[in-house]
Design a protein around this motif. Structure first.
Motif, PDB file in Angstrom:
ATOM      1  N   PRO A   1     -34.318  35.054 -11.842  1.00 43.41           N
ATOM      2  CA  PRO A   1     -35.249  36.055 -12.382  1.00 43.41           C
ATOM      3  C   PRO A   1     -36.630  35.986 -11.735  1.00 43.41           C
ATOM      4  CG  PRO A   1     -34.010  35.030 -14.160  1.00 43.41           C
ATOM      5  CD  PRO A   1     -33.716  34.239 -12.927  1.00 43.41           C
ATOM      6  N   THR A   2     -37.119  34.773 -11.498  1.00 40.10           N
ATOM      7  CA  THR A   2     -38.428  34.641 -10.856  1.00 40.10           C
ATOM      8  C   THR A   2     -38.382  35.163  -9.424  1.00 40.10           C
ATOM      9  OG1 THR A   2     -38.952  32.712 -12.216  1.00 40.10           O
ATOM     10  CG2 THR A   2     -40.232  33.005 -10.206  1.00 40.10           C
ATOM     11  N   THR A   3     -37.308  34.865  -8.711  1.00 39.56           N
ATOM     12  CA  THR A   3     -37.155  35.353  -7.344  1.00 39.56           C
ATOM     13  C   THR A   3     -37.182  36.871  -7.302  1.00 39.56           C
ATOM     14  OG1 THR A   3     -35.869  33.403  -6.686  1.00 39.56           O
ATOM     15  CG2 THR A   3     -35.629  35.372  -5.334  1.00 39.56           C
ATOM     16  N   LEU A   4     -36.406  37.509  -8.176  1.00 37.22           N
ATOM     17  CA  LEU A   4     -36.370  38.973  -8.204  1.00 37.22           C
ATOM     18  C   LEU A   4     -37.712  39.547  -8.631  1.00 37.22           C
ATOM     19  CD1 LEU A   4     -33.963  40.988  -7.636  1.00 37.22           C
ATOM     20  CD2 LEU A   4     -33.370  38.575  -7.735  1.00 37.22           C
ATOM     21  N   GLY A   5     -38.369  38.891  -9.584  1.00 37.04           N
ATOM     22  CA  GLY A   5     -39.673  39.366 -10.031  1.00 37.04           C
ATOM     23  C   GLY A   5     -40.695  39.366  -8.917  1.00 37.04           C
ATOM     24  N   ARG A   6     -40.673  38.334  -8.092  1.00 34.10           N
ATOM     25  CA  ARG A   6     -41.611  38.269  -6.975  1.00 34.10           C
ATOM     26  C   ARG A   6     -41.301  39.313  -5.921  1.00 34.10           C
ATOM     27  NH1 ARG A   6     -41.664  31.618  -6.523  1.00 34.10           N
ATOM     28  NH2 ARG A   6     -43.087  31.261  -8.295  1.00 34.10           N
ATOM     29  N   VAL A   7     -40.014  39.551  -5.680  1.00 34.38           N
ATOM     30  CA  VAL A   7     -39.622  40.578  -4.716  1.00 34.38           C
ATOM     31  C   VAL A   7     -40.124  41.949  -5.173  1.00 34.38           C
ATOM     32  CG1 VAL A   7     -37.635  41.812  -3.769  1.00 34.38           C
ATOM     33  CG2 VAL A   7     -37.643  39.308  -3.812  1.00 34.38           C
ATOM     34  N   VAL A   8     -39.933  42.266  -6.431  1.00 31.60           N
ATOM     35  CA  VAL A   8     -40.387  43.549  -6.969  1.00 31.60           C
ATOM     36  C   VAL A   8     -41.911  43.647  -6.928  1.00 31.60           C
ATOM     37  CG1 VAL A   8     -40.495  44.953  -9.064  1.00 31.60           C
ATOM     38  CG2 VAL A   8     -38.333  43.873  -8.392  1.00 31.60           C
ATOM     39  N   ALA A   9     -42.585  42.550  -7.266  1.00 33.98           N
ATOM     40  CA  ALA A   9     -44.051  42.541  -7.236  1.00 33.98           C
ATOM     41  C   ALA A   9     -44.583  42.741  -5.827  1.00 33.98           C
ATOM     42  CB  ALA A   9     -44.578  41.239  -7.822  1.00 33.98           C
ATOM     43  N   ASP A  10     -43.812  42.367  -4.822  1.00 37.89           N
ATOM     44  CA  ASP A  10     -44.213  42.553  -3.431  1.00 37.89           C
ATOM     45  C   ASP A  10     -43.964  43.976  -2.935  1.00 37.89           C
ATOM     46  OD1 ASP A  10     -45.239  40.053  -3.005  1.00 37.89           O
ATOM     47  OD2 ASP A  10     -43.441  39.233  -2.048  1.00 37.89           O
ATOM     48  N   GLY A  11     -43.463  44.842  -3.793  1.00 42.48           N
ATOM     49  CA  GLY A  11     -43.306  46.238  -3.414  1.00 42.48           C
ATOM     50  C   GLY A  11     -41.925  46.640  -2.962  1.00 42.48           C
ATOM     51  N   TRP A  12     -40.913  45.914  -3.435  1.00 43.63           N
ATOM     52  CA  TRP A  12     -39.531  46.228  -3.076  1.00 43.63           C
ATOM     53  C   TRP A  12     -38.734  46.577  -4.320  1.00 43.63           C
ATOM     54  CZ3 TRP A  12     -38.445  46.353   2.047  1.00 43.63           C
ATOM     55  CH2 TRP A  12     -39.303  45.654   2.909  1.00 43.63           C
ATOM     56  N   THR A  13     -37.760  47.460  -4.136  1.00 39.32           N
ATOM     57  CA  THR A  13     -36.836  47.805  -5.217  1.00 39.32           C
ATOM     58  C   THR A  13     -35.413  47.440  -4.797  1.00 39.32           C
ATOM     59  OG1 THR A  13     -38.198  49.612  -6.064  1.00 39.32           O
ATOM     60  CG2 THR A  13     -35.857  49.667  -6.601  1.00 39.32           C
ATOM     61  N   PRO A  14     -34.730  46.579  -5.539  1.00 41.20           N
ATOM     62  CA  PRO A  14     -33.334  46.273  -5.215  1.00 41.20           C
ATOM     63  C   PRO A  14     -32.436  47.488  -5.472  1.00 41.20           C
ATOM     64  CG  PRO A  14     -34.317  44.561  -6.602  1.00 41.20           C
ATOM     65  CD  PRO A  14     -35.244  45.732  -6.632  1.00 41.20           C
ATOM     66  N   VAL A  15     -31.615  47.817  -4.490  1.00 44.48           N
ATOM     67  CA  VAL A  15     -30.647  48.905  -4.645  1.00 44.48           C
ATOM     68  C   VAL A  15     -29.220  48.393  -4.501  1.00 44.48           C
ATOM     69  CG1 VAL A  15     -32.273  50.685  -3.917  1.00 44.48           C
ATOM     70  CG2 VAL A  15     -30.837  49.550  -2.201  1.00 44.48           C
ATOM     71  N   GLY A  16     -29.057  47.095  -4.400  1.00 40.24           N
ATOM     72  CA  GLY A  16     -27.743  46.469  -4.306  1.00 40.24           C
ATOM     73  C   GLY A  16     -27.922  44.973  -4.131  1.00 40.24           C
ATOM     74  N   GLY A  17     -26.827  44.266  -4.236  1.00 34.82           N
ATOM     75  CA  GLY A  17     -26.924  42.823  -4.060  1.00 34.82           C
ATOM     76  C   GLY A  17     -25.625  42.119  -4.389  1.00 34.82           C
ATOM     77  N   HIS A  18     -25.657  40.811  -4.195  1.00 36.64           N
ATOM     78  CA  HIS A  18     -24.484  39.985  -4.480  1.00 36.64           C
ATOM     79  C   HIS A  18     -24.938  38.564  -4.740  1.00 36.64           C
ATOM     80  CE1 HIS A  18     -20.418  38.366  -4.262  1.00 36.64           C
ATOM     81  NE2 HIS A  18     -20.873  37.437  -3.431  1.00 36.64           N
ATOM     82  N   ILE A  19     -24.460  37.982  -5.829  1.00 30.24           N
ATOM     83  CA  ILE A  19     -24.687  36.576  -6.131  1.00 30.24           C
ATOM     84  C   ILE A  19     -23.421  35.819  -5.758  1.00 30.24           C
ATOM     85  CG2 ILE A  19     -25.203  34.885  -7.926  1.00 30.24           C
ATOM     86  CD1 ILE A  19     -26.532  37.196  -9.501  1.00 30.24           C
ATOM     87  N   SER A  20     -23.546  34.869  -4.857  1.00 27.06           N
ATOM     88  CA  SER A  20     -22.364  34.140  -4.399  1.00 27.06           C
ATOM     89  C   SER A  20     -21.693  33.408  -5.555  1.00 27.06           C
ATOM     90  CB  SER A  20     -22.754  33.130  -3.316  1.00 27.06           C
ATOM     91  OG  SER A  20     -23.187  33.797  -2.150  1.00 27.06           O
ATOM     92  N   THR A  21     -20.387  33.478  -5.588  1.00 28.38           N
ATOM     93  CA  THR A  21     -19.615  32.810  -6.627  1.00 28.38           C
ATOM     94  C   THR A  21     -19.514  31.317  -6.319  1.00 28.38           C
ATOM     95  OG1 THR A  21     -17.506  33.094  -5.485  1.00 28.38           O
ATOM     96  CG2 THR A  21     -18.243  34.905  -6.912  1.00 28.38           C
ATOM     97  N   ARG A  22     -19.100  30.547  -7.317  1.00 28.61           N
ATOM     98  CA  ARG A  22     -18.858  29.124  -7.087  1.00 28.61           C
ATOM     99  C   ARG A  22     -17.812  28.936  -5.991  1.00 28.61           C
ATOM    100  NH1 ARG A  22     -21.334  25.172  -6.550  1.00 28.61           N
ATOM    101  NH2 ARG A  22     -22.375  25.536  -8.556  1.00 28.61           N
ATOM    102  N   GLY A  23     -16.801  29.796  -5.988  1.00 25.58           N
ATOM    103  CA  GLY A  23     -15.773  29.701  -4.958  1.00 25.58           C
ATOM    104  C   GLY A  23     -16.344  29.921  -3.563  1.00 25.58           C
ATOM    105  N   GLU A  24     -17.224  30.901  -3.416  1.00 21.78           N
ATOM    106  CA  GLU A  24     -17.841  31.156  -2.112  1.00 21.78           C
ATOM    107  C   GLU A  24     -18.737  29.995  -1.684  1.00 21.78           C
ATOM    108  OE1 GLU A  24     -18.462  35.900  -1.542  1.00 21.78           O
ATOM    109  OE2 GLU A  24     -19.453  35.014  -3.305  1.00 21.78           O
TER     110      GLU A  24
END
Length: 245
Positions: A163-186
């Motif tokens: 959450p902190t990582t995403l908050g900083r990205v948004v505060a820097d002027g970016w909007t996420p339009v997609g993404g992926h969180i690696s699974t434990r298997g990956e």
């Protein structure tokens, strides 16, 4: 054996140098590439695997990659020739943080190479300088899934939780339009592949003078993964667009 050679051997069975399986890479590229005629830049491209997959999937796409490793770039050139996409790929041996291009790009990638810029915020600032109007960024970096030990922080750096990582990205002027969180298997598959490929090379070359170093490096890496950061490290890829563009 230098760090670049170790990395090349360790990634022999996992050419995407990040904890992502092939389906995740395909989905991220489908989300990130804005169109078949796009111009794409990979900062810290290594062997060029992201660019090669984008080029083979989009017949009119053109791409450029930047890396400091000549051996990795040679691998990318050979693979591009083999796949028939060499005429649409330009490679630069340069420090990604200092690279200057003559034009801007519709997609800028930096997955698993944010250390070249000193972290995620600096990576995104550099990517913005290369981005064409309406363009996108695909970036991948680590985060803490759980509270890390001091040893994990010392080993991997001062990361944040998701959450902190995403908050900083948004505060820097970016909007996420997609993404992926690696699974434990990956995550586990990547580490097993990294350590296993390097150890296998050492066992297959019993008379090589670098054999002992390769085995020691594989063992130390595996020990650090299992004992220090396996239970606290996560990895996220984000597809971003400038909020005010």
């Amino acid at each position: 054996m230098d760090r670049q050679q170790i990395s090349r051997l360790a990634h022999a069975d996992h050419p995407i140098a990040a904890p992502l399986d092939d389906d995740s890479v395909r989905r991220l590229l489908a989300r990130a590439v804005p169109g078949d005629g796009a111009r794409v830049l990979d900062l810290g491209c290594g062997g060029g695997e992201w660019l090669l997959r984008a080029l083979t999937g989009h017949p009119r796409l053109v791409a450029e990659g930047v890396d400091i490793s000549e051996s990795a770039l040679d691998h990318a050139r050979e693979a591009a020739a083999r796949l028939g996409v060499a005429d649409r790929l330009t490679l630069h041996r340069a420090d990604a943080a200092r690279f200057a291009a003559a034009h801007r790009f519709d997609l800028v990638l930096c997955v698993g190479s944010t250390h070249a810029f000193g972290g995620l915020p600096a990576t995104l600032a550099a990517a913005r300088e290369h981005l064409a109007p309406g363009g996108r960024v695909l970036v991948g970096d680590g985060f803490w899934e759980r509270e890390p030990s001091p040893e994990a922080v010392e080993m991997l750096g001062d990361l944040s939780d998701l959450p902190t990582t995403l908050g900083r990205v948004v505060a820097d002027g970016w909007t996420p339009v997609g993404g992926h969180i690696s699974t434990r298997g990956e995550l586990d598959a990547y580490e097993w592949s990294w350590t296993g490929a390097l150890a296998a090379w050492a066992l297959d070359h019993p008379t090589d003078p670098d054999r002992a170093q390769a085995l020691e490096t594989a063992t130390a890496h595996r020990d650090g993964w299992l004992r220090v950061y396996r239970d606290c490290l996560g990895f996220v890829c984000l597809v971003l667009r400038p909020t005010d563009a």
